[in-house]
Scaffold this motif. Sequence first.
Motif, short mmCIF file in Angstrom:
data_model
loop_
_atom_site.label_atom_id
_atom_site.label_comp_id
_atom_site.label_asym_id
_atom_site.label_seq_id
_atom_site.Cartn_x
_atom_site.Cartn_y
_atom_site.Cartn_z
N VAL A 1 1.10 -1.28 -0.07
CA VAL A 1 -0.14 0.12 0.04
C VAL A 1 0.93 1.26 -0.01
O VAL A 1 0.49 2.19 -0.87
N VAL A 2 1.76 1.20 0.79
CA VAL A 2 2.53 2.34 1.02
C VAL A 2 3.15 3.09 -0.34
O VAL A 2 3.14 4.10 -0.66
N LEU B 1 1.31 7.55 -6.35
CA LEU B 1 -0.04 8.03 -6.71
C LEU B 1 -0.02 9.44 -6.16
O LEU B 1 -0.53 10.47 -6.93
N GLN B 2 0.41 9.70 -4.97
CA GLN B 2 0.55 11.19 -4.37
C GLN B 2 1.58 11.85 -5.34
O GLN B 2 1.24 13.08 -5.88
N PHE C 1 -5.72 13.55 -3.21
CA PHE C 1 -6.47 12.12 -3.92
C PHE C 1 -7.15 11.36 -2.65
O PHE C 1 -6.73 11.44 -1.63
N LEU C 2 -8.20 10.75 -3.09
CA LEU C 2 -9.08 9.65 -2.29
C LEU C 2 -8.17 8.19 -2.56
O LEU C 2 -8.51 8.01 -3.64
N MET D 1 -0.58 6.67 5.49
CA MET D 1 -1.53 7.51 4.96
C MET D 1 -1.86 8.72 5.62
O MET D 1 -2.08 10.09 5.03
N THR D 2 -2.12 8.69 6.93
CA THR D 2 -2.63 10.05 7.80
C THR D 2 -1.39 10.90 7.70
O THR D 2 -1.51 12.10 7.68
N ASP D 3 -0.08 10.57 7.91
CA ASP D 3 1.05 11.30 7.75
C ASP D 3 1.36 12.06 6.73
O ASP D 3 1.72 12.91 6.77
N ALA D 4 0.73 11.27 5.65
CA ALA D 4 1.06 12.02 4.33
C ALA D 4 0.10 12.85 3.94
O ALA D 4 0.17 13.47 2.72
#
Length: 473
Positions: free
Chosen positions: A167-168, A174-175, A183-184, A200-203
Motif C-alpha cells: 500500500v505505502v 500516486l501522490q 486524492f482519495l 496515509m495519515t502522516d502523508a
Amino acid sequence: MEKRGRRQARYVAASIEKQLGALPVIADYARRLDLAGIIDRACPIRDLADLSHGQVIETLVANRLTSPAPLVRMTDWARELAVEEVFGINPALLNDDRIGRALDAIAPELDHIVGSVGAQAISMFGHPKDRRLDLKQIQAGLAVTGDGGVPVFHRAYDGGAGEVAQVVGAMTELQKMARPREFLLIGDSKLVSYNNVSAMTDAGVTFIAPAAKAYAPAVTLAALDLDSATEVNYAAQRDAAKSAAERGRWRVSQDTMTLAGKRKQDPVRTLRRVFVHSTARAHAAATARAKKLDRATDDLQRLQRGLGSRHYPDRQAVTARITAIASARRVTAYLRTETGTDPATGKPTLHWWFDQAALDAETATDGWYALLTNLPADLDPAEVLIRYKGQEVVERRYGTVKGPLAVAPMFLKSNRRIAALITVICLALLIFCLIERQVRLAIAPQTTLDGLYVGRPAKPTGRLIFEAWLDSA
C-alpha cells in the motif's frame, strides 16, 4: 507476306487485403500518450537500429488490444493486420528475439515508464492465491481514476508477497502523480493496518476501505439498529431501470475505533467506522442461507434413509458423513446432531436440527458491513458510502486484464520479461479504458448505443467497442 502477331504485355496488380480494425484509434491514443517517446527516452537505442524499443512496445500494446494471445507468431499477426500501414513497421522485424530484447530493455525502467505514461494520461484526458507450485506466480496491482476507471498506475509484485505491504509504495507514487491535487485512496480490506493507516495519515492522504471481521465482528453488526440509521439518497447503476420501490436501499450509521501500534510510543490512530446496511445485500444473504439449508436438509435426509446400509454401517461412518455435509454446505455454525446405535438392531441412529438461536444471530447481520476511513468528520456517513461506491470499477478492470486482454497464459521464462509484459498489458488496458471513457463522454447523456448487440442497444463497454471494430473490418 508474313504476318507477325503482336504480343501485348499485361500487368495485373495484386490486391492485398488487410484488417484495419481499431489500429488507427490505438495509434492515435498511443501518440497522445507519447508512449513510444517516453519509452525511447528511458531506453535509448543506437541510431542504426531498424526499430526503437518504443516502437516495439507500442506494437505489442496494439497486439494485446486486437488479438491477445501468447507472444508467438507476432510477425504473422502484423502481416494480417495493417500494422505496417498504421505504425510504419515492417512485420518481418517483429521476431521473437526483437520482442524479447525490447522487454529486457524496459524491465529496469518500468517505474519511470508507468509513472510518466500515467501522468501524461491525467494531463491529456483527466479532469481532477491458488498455491500452484508448478507455475510462476505474479501479482499485479492497479490504481484507476474515479472518472472512467482509467488505470494510471500499476505494479507487478512477487506472487507470494503480502498485499498489505504494497500500500505505502503505491500511495507514494500516486501522490506524486496527483500533485498538486489531493486524492482519495479506495481499496479493499488489505489496505487497513496500523502501518498503512499511519503512513496515509502522516502523508495527508485520505482513504476508505471495508473493515475486516477483526474490526467489525459479527456481534457488533448484529447489535446495530436499522431504524436509527440514516437512509442514503443513492441508486445503484444496476437498479437504474427499476422503479423506486424495486431499487436497493442503503442506510448508514457511524462510530469510531482505534488502532494501536506494536510499540508503546506508537501514537493511537482513530478512524471513523461507517456501518452500512444494504437491502440488496440482505436479500442475497437470506437467499444464500435458504439454499444452504435446503441442500443440507436434502443431504441429511438421504443420509438418514441410508442408515445401516453398506455406505453408513456404523456410527463412525455417519459422523464422517455429517462432517462432510456440514463443511460442503457451509452449515457448521448452526447444524446440531446426535448420533448413536440402536441396541436392538445394531444400526446407527441420527437426530439432527438447525440451531434457531445461531440462525437468528446470523440473520441479524444480514445486509450490514462497515467501512473504515480517515475522512474528516464534516463529511457525513452517506457521502463516505457514495465515494466508496466507485471501488468496484477496479475489479472490472482486473476482469478486462484477465478477459479481453488475456494476461494468461504467458510463455516467458525470465522474471524480468514477465514483469515487462505485465506493463505492456497494463498500458494496453490504459488505452482500452480511455477509448471506453471517451465514447461514453461523446454520447452523453445517452448510456447505450444501438448496434453493439443484435436486437437491442448495449452499453458501450471497451470490449463491445473493440468487437464492433473487428466485425466492421
